[in-house]
Design a protein around this motif. Structure first.
Motif, PDB file in Angstrom:
ATOM      1  N   ALA A 172       0.829  -1.206   0.000  1.00 45.18           N
ATOM      2  CA  ALA A 172       0.000   0.000   0.000  1.00 45.18           C
ATOM      3  C   ALA A 172       0.865   1.259   0.000  1.00 45.18           C
ATOM      4  CB  ALA A 172      -0.929  -0.013   1.218  1.00 45.18           C
ATOM      5  N   ALA A 173       1.942   1.265   0.776  1.00 38.39           N
ATOM      6  CA  ALA A 173       2.820   2.439   0.855  1.00 38.39           C
ATOM      7  C   ALA A 173       3.489   2.723  -0.485  1.00 38.39           C
ATOM      8  CB  ALA A 173       3.866   2.238   1.942  1.00 38.39           C
ATOM      9  N   LEU A 174       3.817   1.672  -1.234  1.00 38.18           N
ATOM     10  CA  LEU A 174       4.502   1.827  -2.514  1.00 38.18           C
ATOM     11  C   LEU A 174       3.533   1.890  -3.693  1.00 38.18           C
ATOM     12  CD1 LEU A 174       7.452  -0.709  -2.019  1.00 38.18           C
ATOM     13  CD2 LEU A 174       7.518   1.788  -1.773  1.00 38.18           C
ATOM     14  N   SER A 175       2.230   1.895  -3.393  1.00 35.22           N
ATOM     15  CA  SER A 175       1.208   1.834  -4.447  1.00 35.22           C
ATOM     16  C   SER A 175       1.469   0.621  -5.343  1.00 35.22           C
ATOM     17  CB  SER A 175       1.204   3.122  -5.287  1.00 35.22           C
ATOM     18  OG  SER A 175       0.835   4.218  -4.493  1.00 35.22           O
ATOM     19  N   LEU A 214       9.595   4.913  -0.335  1.00 39.98           N
ATOM     20  CA  LEU A 214      10.283   3.853   0.390  1.00 39.98           C
ATOM     21  C   LEU A 214      10.351   4.088   1.895  1.00 39.98           C
ATOM     22  CD1 LEU A 214      11.783   1.183   0.256  1.00 39.98           C
ATOM     23  CD2 LEU A 214      13.866   2.455  -0.258  1.00 39.98           C
ATOM     24  N   PRO A 215      10.670   5.316   2.383  1.00 41.79           N
ATOM     25  CA  PRO A 215      10.676   5.522   3.841  1.00 41.79           C
ATOM     26  C   PRO A 215       9.347   5.154   4.498  1.00 41.79           C
ATOM     27  CG  PRO A 215      11.748   7.354   2.739  1.00 41.79           C
ATOM     28  CD  PRO A 215      11.125   6.518   1.656  1.00 41.79           C
ATOM     29  N   ALA A 216       8.254   5.511   3.839  1.00 42.13           N
ATOM     30  CA  ALA A 216       6.939   5.160   4.384  1.00 42.13           C
ATOM     31  C   ALA A 216       6.736   3.652   4.371  1.00 42.13           C
ATOM     32  CB  ALA A 216       5.840   5.850   3.577  1.00 42.13           C
ATOM     33  N   ALA A 217       7.254   2.980   3.339  1.00 42.53           N
ATOM     34  CA  ALA A 217       7.122   1.524   3.262  1.00 42.53           C
ATOM     35  C   ALA A 217       7.904   0.845   4.391  1.00 42.53           C
ATOM     36  CB  ALA A 217       7.613   1.027   1.905  1.00 42.53           C
ATOM     37  N   MET A 241       8.652   2.175   7.288  1.00 42.18           N
ATOM     38  CA  MET A 241       7.928   2.440   8.537  1.00 42.18           C
ATOM     39  C   MET A 241       6.704   1.539   8.655  1.00 42.18           C
ATOM     40  SD  MET A 241       7.881   4.041  11.330  1.00 42.18           S
ATOM     41  CE  MET A 241       9.148   5.271  11.012  1.00 42.18           C
ATOM     42  N   ALA A 242       6.038   1.284   7.519  1.00 46.16           N
ATOM     43  CA  ALA A 242       4.880   0.394   7.534  1.00 46.16           C
ATOM     44  C   ALA A 242       5.295  -1.030   7.895  1.00 46.16           C
ATOM     45  CB  ALA A 242       4.186   0.417   6.169  1.00 46.16           C
ATOM     46  N   ALA A 243       6.432  -1.472   7.351  1.00 47.75           N
ATOM     47  CA  ALA A 243       6.931  -2.811   7.681  1.00 47.75           C
ATOM     48  C   ALA A 243       7.296  -2.909   9.147  1.00 47.75           C
ATOM     49  CB  ALA A 243       8.153  -3.138   6.815  1.00 47.75           C
ATOM     50  N   GLN A 244       7.923  -1.854   9.672  1.00 50.80           N
ATOM     51  CA  GLN A 244       8.274  -1.829  11.094  1.00 50.80           C
ATOM     52  C   GLN A 244       7.043  -1.953  11.970  1.00 50.80           C
ATOM     53  OE1 GLN A 244       9.961   1.923  12.316  1.00 50.80           O
ATOM     54  NE2 GLN A 244       8.972   1.751  14.298  1.00 50.80           N
ATOM     55  N   THR A 245       6.044  -1.119  11.675  1.00 55.99           N
ATOM     56  CA  THR A 245       4.842  -1.092  12.507  1.00 55.99           C
ATOM     57  C   THR A 245       4.098  -2.418  12.451  1.00 55.99           C
ATOM     58  OG1 THR A 245       4.642   1.283  12.084  1.00 55.99           O
ATOM     59  CG2 THR A 245       2.696   0.148  12.929  1.00 55.99           C
ATOM     60  N   ALA A 246       4.048  -3.020  11.264  1.00 64.65           N
ATOM     61  CA  ALA A 246       3.277  -4.251  11.103  1.00 64.65           C
ATOM     62  C   ALA A 246       3.996  -5.482  11.643  1.00 64.65           C
ATOM     63  CB  ALA A 246       2.941  -4.454   9.624  1.00 64.65           C
ATOM     64  N   ALA A 247       5.286  -5.598  11.354  1.00 64.08           N
ATOM     65  CA  ALA A 247       6.008  -6.822  11.716  1.00 64.08           C
ATOM     66  C   ALA A 247       6.687  -6.751  13.071  1.00 64.08           C
ATOM     67  CB  ALA A 247       7.057  -7.139  10.635  1.00 64.08           C
TER      68      ALA A 247
END
Length: 256
Positions: free
Chosen positions: A143-146, A166-169, A171-177
């Motif tokens: 979702a972060a990378l569309s 990519l930075p948002a992606a 951060m999304a991976a960090q938050t989720a995993a």
């Protein structure tokens, strides 16, 4: 069927057209290979052989690059990082990405590999690691990378339209995993042991704003003008902002 063959033929004006096209084709190829038409076949065979050798060598070099890159990533994992990111330029083939994923398969880290122009535009991304981590991070990263994609068994691959996010992606991976693990410098680190020559801050006693000069770490002048530090006293309730300010100011507080 067995015992049969197809016969191709031309007649009339088409004979001249066919021979004219063949002659023109032969002349262009001979010029491209810089050989006489009579030796064109040998030149093509040499070219094909050299191409095969180059492809074999390229695969060997790719394997060496993968191993060197994987070795450096393993060191980061040993130092406590759990989320790793590798970016490769456009044109990186799928075999390289697959080999890197396999090389880090036993590290139990979550690996994100992106391929394309890192500053903008479309590209591809691959998540690899333990299945629960990949399943948790796949949708938020896509979702972060569309992007969109799919996968199973610890691998998720897809195409994306916004590599610039990519930075948002990450951060999304960090938050989720890894929702309960603090980050430092973009990677997931376990508590570090004190490192010689660096100021360490551990949460126990006094806030830096309340410290007196006598309680600050002393800097000792080493041979050749180099500066070495002694281990700091423990500091209670240090957040990242205060820690950063303290590290910035500490070298200016004392000198011998």
């Amino acid at each position: 069927a067995k015992g049969r063959c197809k016969v191709y033929y031309v007649a009339g004006g088409r004979v001249l057209d066919a021979f004219g096209a063949a002659f023109s084709r032969q002349a262009r190829l001979a010029a491209r290979f810089s050989v006489a038409p009579e030796t064109l076949l040998e030149a093509v065979e040499r070219y094909v052989e050299k191409t095969k050798e180059a492809e074999t060598r390229a695969k060997e070099l790719n394997a060496e690059v993968v191993e060197l890159l994987a070795a450096s990533l393993r060191v980061r994992v040993e130092n406590g990082e759990r989320l790793l990111h590798v970016h490769r330029p456009p044109g990186t083939d799928a075999d390289f990405v697959k080999a890197l994923c396999l090389a880090l398969e036993e590290s139990n880290a979550l690996l994100l590999i992106t391929v394309g122009d890192a500053s903008r535009g479309p590209g591809t991304f691959t998540l690899s690691g333990p299945t629960p981590l990949v399943e948790a991070a796949a949708a938020p990263v896509a979702a972060a990378l569309s992007g969109r994609g799919g996968g199973k068994n610890g691998r998720f691959q897809g195409k994306c339209d916004r590599l610039g996010e990519l930075p948002a992606a990450l951060m999304a991976a960090q938050t989720a995993a890894f929702p309960d693990i603090a980050t430092q410098s973009g990677g997931f680190l376990k508590p570090q042991q004190p490192v010689e020559g660096r100021i360490e801050i551990t949460p126990t006693q006094t806030h830096p704003s309340k410290q007196t000069p006598s309680s600050m770490p002393k800097l000792k002048r080493a041979a050749g003008g180099a500066t070495a530090t002694t281990r700091t006293p423990a500091i209670e309730g240090v957040d990242k902002l205060h820690a950063s300010a303290y590290l910035h100011l500490a070298p200016n507080l004392h000198s011998d």
